[in-house]
Motif scaffolding. Structure first.
Motif, PDB file in Angstrom:
ATOM      1  N   MET A   1       0.842  -1.200   0.000  1.00 42.30           N
ATOM      2  CA  MET A   1       0.000   0.000   0.000  1.00 42.30           C
ATOM      3  C   MET A   1       0.878   1.250   0.000  1.00 42.30           C
ATOM      4  N   SER A   2       0.610   2.159  -0.895  1.00 43.21           N
ATOM      5  CA  SER A   2       1.421   3.365  -1.011  1.00 43.21           C
ATOM      6  C   SER A   2       1.187   4.277   0.182  1.00 43.21           C
ATOM      7  N   ASN A   3       2.277   4.930   0.639  1.00 43.45           N
ATOM      8  CA  ASN A   3       2.172   5.905   1.729  1.00 43.45           C
ATOM      9  C   ASN A   3       1.840   7.294   1.213  1.00 43.45           C
ATOM     10  N   TYR A   4       1.698   7.421  -0.103  1.00 41.48           N
ATOM     11  CA  TYR A   4       1.460   8.729  -0.702  1.00 41.48           C
ATOM     12  C   TYR A   4       0.023   8.841  -1.186  1.00 41.48           C
ATOM     13  N   ARG A   5      -0.558   9.987  -0.992  1.00 41.84           N
ATOM     14  CA  ARG A   5      -1.910  10.257  -1.461  1.00 41.84           C
ATOM     15  C   ARG A   5      -1.908  11.594  -2.205  1.00 41.84           C
ATOM     16  N   GLU A   6      -2.782  11.707  -3.194  1.00 45.50           N
ATOM     17  CA  GLU A   6      -2.965  12.983  -3.876  1.00 45.50           C
ATOM     18  C   GLU A   6      -3.701  13.949  -2.947  1.00 45.50           C
ATOM     19  N   LEU A   7      -3.214  15.182  -2.842  1.00 52.02           N
ATOM     20  CA  LEU A   7      -3.818  16.157  -1.940  1.00 52.02           C
ATOM     21  C   LEU A   7      -5.284  16.393  -2.279  1.00 52.02           C
ATOM     22  N   GLU A   8      -5.583  16.438  -3.544  1.00 48.72           N
ATOM     23  CA  GLU A   8      -6.954  16.705  -3.969  1.00 48.72           C
ATOM     24  C   GLU A   8      -7.928  15.661  -3.441  1.00 48.72           C
ATOM     25  N   SER A   9      -7.448  14.415  -3.319  1.00 52.85           N
ATOM     26  CA  SER A   9      -8.341  13.336  -2.885  1.00 52.85           C
ATOM     27  C   SER A   9      -8.652  13.404  -1.400  1.00 52.85           C
ATOM     28  N   VAL A  10      -7.799  14.032  -0.620  1.00 52.94           N
ATOM     29  CA  VAL A  10      -8.013  14.083   0.827  1.00 52.94           C
ATOM     30  C   VAL A  10      -8.388  15.482   1.308  1.00 52.94           C
ATOM     31  N   LEU A  11      -8.370  16.474   0.417  1.00 46.48           N
ATOM     32  CA  LEU A  11      -8.705  17.832   0.827  1.00 46.48           C
ATOM     33  C   LEU A  11     -10.125  17.866   1.387  1.00 46.48           C
ATOM     34  N   PRO A  12     -10.298  18.406   2.595  1.00 46.14           N
ATOM     35  CA  PRO A  12     -11.617  18.323   3.248  1.00 46.14           C
ATOM     36  C   PRO A  12     -12.639  19.335   2.739  1.00 46.14           C
ATOM     37  N   LEU A  13     -12.320  20.116   1.720  1.00 43.09           N
ATOM     38  CA  LEU A  13     -13.232  21.147   1.227  1.00 43.09           C
ATOM     39  C   LEU A  13     -13.965  20.655  -0.018  1.00 43.09           C
ATOM     40  N   PHE A  14     -15.221  21.077  -0.120  1.00 46.38           N
ATOM     41  CA  PHE A  14     -16.057  20.620  -1.228  1.00 46.38           C
ATOM     42  C   PHE A  14     -16.295  21.719  -2.254  1.00 46.38           C
ATOM     43  N   SER A  15     -16.749  22.898  -1.798  1.00 43.38           N
ATOM     44  CA  SER A  15     -17.072  23.962  -2.747  1.00 43.38           C
ATOM     45  C   SER A  15     -17.187  25.291  -2.031  1.00 43.38           C
ATOM     46  N   TYR A  16     -17.447  26.316  -2.830  1.00 44.66           N
ATOM     47  CA  TYR A  16     -17.717  27.663  -2.297  1.00 44.66           C
ATOM     48  C   TYR A  16     -19.099  28.057  -2.784  1.00 44.66           C
ATOM     49  N   GLU A  17     -20.048  28.145  -1.845  1.00 48.17           N
ATOM     50  CA  GLU A  17     -21.442  28.403  -2.202  1.00 48.17           C
ATOM     51  C   GLU A  17     -22.018  29.506  -1.313  1.00 48.17           C
ATOM     52  N   ASN A  18     -22.730  30.452  -1.917  1.00 47.39           N
ATOM     53  CA  ASN A  18     -23.443  31.481  -1.164  1.00 47.39           C
ATOM     54  C   ASN A  18     -22.554  32.200  -0.144  1.00 47.39           C
TER      55      ASN A  18
END
Length: 847
Positions: A1-18
């Protein structure tokens, strides 16, 4: 199992709304920037007011809301070019200002010799930039605050839906609007961040990206790996963290401000915000985070009451249980009686550096700063990644509960950093000074911006500084800055303090010597007509030459002189070959005007022409003072923008001094009334004492009361305390009509400073500022500090300039003689002479 992850896949933000950041956990976050008062400017009372405003504002939030305040402090090298580019992008297009020389020398298309030298001098100086952000998070009510051991660092799925229900969103926006109103009203500028600022654009990093990659001034784009083991690194930056995560790390009492000993004296206490040593005063790359979540009061107090009852029941087995039960009871009584707001709190300092050695040093400095405040530092190891991840804007709800402590809101706010970096003026005009901590250049507008903001009602200035305090050096720097921005400057001096600057800018320098006595020509109109104002000033001058101060002139004499002037200029109009001066006027009195009054049979009792000519004879050709009013050089005084009158050798002369001061006042009043739309400045150094004695006090009073109506400012400079205390002119006319007070080092007078404080109307805060001047200067840099009071807005700055500017103002005889020698070698080019001497001094110091 790789110890590396793409930042985009774990970034806790979804969107900017209202206008909200939406996390993948369903949390909504409103994002703001805050403008904090500059470091070293908050009094104890002001700190308490800001503290109270924050408590009132945050109590409006619904329970479970999270507030995460981040203060970013980033080390950088000062660049004048970057400052110009920043100004151009942020202000130029919005305000419609161009970048011509009229905007200020340091931004003009052709900056002056000294402006270029100063830019080179400051280029590359280390500074600490500050930005303050505030994230207000409304968590998804379907989930709890982050688990004590788990983080959403590797969680990407939803645990609930974002709450966009209309009623709920409106309630959030209403609360946020109230908070904005409260904090803006108390001077803490609060501004909602736009989507582009948060998320970035193709050409600029956003706040979120800057946090993830560590804030820096490096060019965009930057792509770095992020690793937590074996060393915590982002790219080539080493990271570490010191935290406050338990009550045991806090002192028994928290304050809003503390006495800052380096700036305090036996007579004054200087206060610094309690957490300021963790902010702008901590010289390293760091982000200071202050976090809390509002508890549900009833639920929280109920749980404490249950705990108290359990401890009370077990008190027979342990005295510790009994004491704990009593403590909880006392806390509940106080909290409920005073309406306290319970919170879960946390604070940490995230630090980054170029090497592990630098990081360790910075962590030691941060820990020492915490210890000096009575706080117990904890260097984070295992928990650091979770705290860093929770610090991502919009991810505050991921803060682990085991990193929080329980306290009241007003206690937690004491940990808030309330002071930041000195803000530069909106426009680069005024003068360039240095902020107190690091010497970063800031533009300080002493005239227009304070008027527009209502801090002051006039532009007049009063400068007080003992000998050796740097008073003349500061005034030279101020005058030079104003001159290069288009101001007409008239200086009245008695110590040759401005000769070097005057010669550099090719102004007019009027002084007295046996070889070249001071001379003027008030009769020369330079093509203009004789208007009423000019005629009145000439009449005043002639009467002053004729009558002693205690002699009264008759109305008929006044009319006769008026008629003589009118006839003289009519005569000049018909005689283009005659040069206007006192000599030709005197000759006209002997011939043409004598015939006129003879024809009109004017009685000698009404006007004694013979006596008039006899008394004025010393000013005519061949007389003792025939040079004074017959000048044929430096005649264009109205359009000349820099004029110095050096009165040292004539300040005690009973005839020359009154005449010269009359001419000076006439010159400035003429500029004041005729130069429409141009700034005018008259600066009177120690000469004001002699002027006031010679019956000129009324002129000074007139100037200080009316100059503001003509886009002008009058400035008086003095060095003796007794002068300002004993002189009614200074008290009644100058101080009362000078809203800008500038004081230099007053340590010589600190034992009688109460008199100065009372006379100038200084507050206790301003008194402590003045008495702190030069008490803790950076020994590696050469500068003097100066206090500037603009109404209720006061601050201490550095006066630090390039070697070239120092040599322009120097009064050291050896340096002045060397400059004159080099001037002759360079054909009179003073710029080249100063530049060569500066280079010689640099080489000798480096060698």
């Amino acid at each position: 199992m790789s110890n590396y992850r793409e930042l985009e896949s774990v970034l806790p933000l979804f969107s900017y709304e209202n206008d909200f950041l939406v996390s993948k956990q369903g949390d909504l976050t409103a994002c703001y920037s805050l403008t904090l008062p500059p470091l070293f400017t908050l009094s104890q009372a002001e700190a308490e007011n800001l503290h109270g405003a924050l408590v009132k504002a945050f109590r409006l939030l619904p329970s479970k809301s999270l507030v995460w305040k981040q203060d970013w402090f980033v080390q950088s090298a000062y660049s004048d070019f970057q400052g110009r580019a920043k100004f151009g992008s942020e202000f130029g297009s919005k305000l419609g200002y161009g970048f011509g020389a009229d905007l200020g020398s340091d931004l003009g298309s052709e900056p002056s010799f000294l402006s270029r030298a100063n830019s080179r001098f400051f280029e590359g100086k280390p500074v600490l930039d500050h930005t303050c952000y505030l994230w207000i998070t409304f968590p998804n009510p379907e989930k709890k605050l982050g688990d004590s051991s788990l983080s959403n660092l590797f969680r990407s799925h939803w645990v609930g839906e974002p709450f966009f229900r209309k009623g709920l969103m409106e309630s959030y926006q209403a609360v946020l609007a109230q908070i904005e109103h409260l904090l803006n009203a108390d001077g803490m500028g609060m501004h909602r961040l736009s989507e582009d600022v948060l998320l970035g654009t193709p050409g600029a990093k956003g706040v979120i990206e800057s946090y993830l990659l560590m804030p820096s001034n490096r060019s965009f784009p930057e792509i770095h790996d992020m690793e937590f083991k074996p060393d915590w690194k982002i790219g080539d930056q080493f990271l570490g963290m010191v935290s406050l995560s338990s009550l045991g790390q806090l002192p028994l009492e928290l304050e809003t401000s503390k006495v800052f000993e380096p700036y305090s004296t036996d007579l004054s206490k200087y206060y610094l915000g309690f957490a300021s040593p963790l902010g702008q005063a901590l010289d390293c790359n760091h982000i200071y985070s202050q976090v809390f979540q509002l508890e549900e009061s009833e639920k929280y107090y109920s749980s404490l009451e249950s705990k108290r009852l359990r401890l009370h029941a077990l008190s027979r087995y342990s005295r510790a249980n009994e004491l704990a039960s009593d403590s909880i009871a006392a806390y509940l009584d106080e909290a409920i009686r005073e309406g306290k707001t319970p919170v879960k709190g946390h604070a940490n300092i995230l630090i980054w550096a170029d090497s592990s050695l630098e990081l360790k040093k910075a962590i030691r400095e941060a820990s020492a700063s915490l210890s000096k405040l009575g706080l117990v530092p904890k260097t984070e190891t295992w928990g650091a990644p979770q705290l860093y991840w929770a610090g991502i804007p919009g991810n505050a709800a991921a803060l682990p509960t085991n990193e929080c402590f329980h306290c009241n809101l007003d206690q937690l706010i004491c940990l808030f950093n309330l002071e930041g970096a000195s803000a530069s003026g909106v426009l680069p005009k005024g003068l360039r000074l240095g902020e107190r901590r690091y010497g970063q250049p800031v533009w300080v507008d002493l005239s227009d911006e304070p008027m527009q903001k209502g801090w002051i009602t006039n532009r007049n200035k009063f400068i007080l500084g003992p000998s050796g305090s740097g008073k003349s050096f500061f005034t030279n720097h101020m005058v030079r800055s104003y001159f290069e921005q288009g101001t007409h400057v008239v200086l009245v001096d008695v110590g040759h303090s401005y000769q070097g600057l005057c010669e550099l800018v090719e102004g007019y320098y009027f002084t007295y010597s046996e070889e070249s006595p001071i001379c003027f020509n008030p009769f020369f109109l330079d093509g203009e007509v004789l208007d009423t104002e000019k005629k009145e000033s000439l009449k005043t001058l002639l009467l002053a030459l004729w009558k002693k101060e205690d002699e009264v002139f008759r109305r008929s004499e006044y009319v006769a002189i008026s008629n003589a002037l009118k006839a003289y200029y009519e005569f000049l109009g018909d005689s283009p070959g005659i040069f206007p001066c006192f000599d030709s006027f005197y000759e006209f009195l002997q011939t043409g005007f004598s015939s006129m009054i003879s024809a009109e049979k004017v009685n000698s009792r009404d006007f004694d022409l013979g006596n008039f000519l006899y008394v004025l004879r010393p000013f005519y050709r061949g007389g003792e003072f025939d040079y004074l009013l017959n000048a044929r050089e430096n005649l264009n005084l109205l359009d000349q923008r820099f004029i110095v009158f050096e009165l040292d050798k004539i300040k005690d002369h009973p005839i020359l001094f009154p005449v010269v001061t009359l001419i000076i006042m006439e010159i400035f009043i003429s500029k004041m009334r005729k130069l429409k739309g141009q700034r005018k400045m008259i600066l009177i150094e120690e000469a004001w004492k002699a002027i006031a004695k010679e019956g000129m006090a009324e002129y000074i009073k007139y100037l200080f009361k009316t100059v503001r109506k003509f886009f002008g400012e009058a400035i008086v400079v003095t060095q003796e305390v007794d002068d300002i205390i004993q002189s009614p002119v200074i008290k009644d006319a100058i101080i009362n009509n000078s809203d800008c007070k500038i004081l230099l080092d007053q340590s010589k007078y600190q034992n009688k400073f109460e008199l100065i404080q009372k006379l100038l109307g200084l507050t206790e805060k301003e008194k402590s500022m003045v008495l702190s001047i030069n008490r803790a200067n950076d020994p590696s840099r050469k500068y003097k500090e100066v206090f500037i009071g603009l109404g209720s807005h006061s601050q201490v700055f550095r006066t630090e300039v390039s070697l070239e500017e120092y040599l322009t103002y120097t009064t050291e005889e050896k340096e002045k003689l060397r400059i004159e020698e080099l001037c002759r070698l360079h054909g009179g080019n003073r710029e080249k002479a100063i530049a060569q001497l500066a280079e010689e001094l640099r080489q000798s110091s480096s060698g």
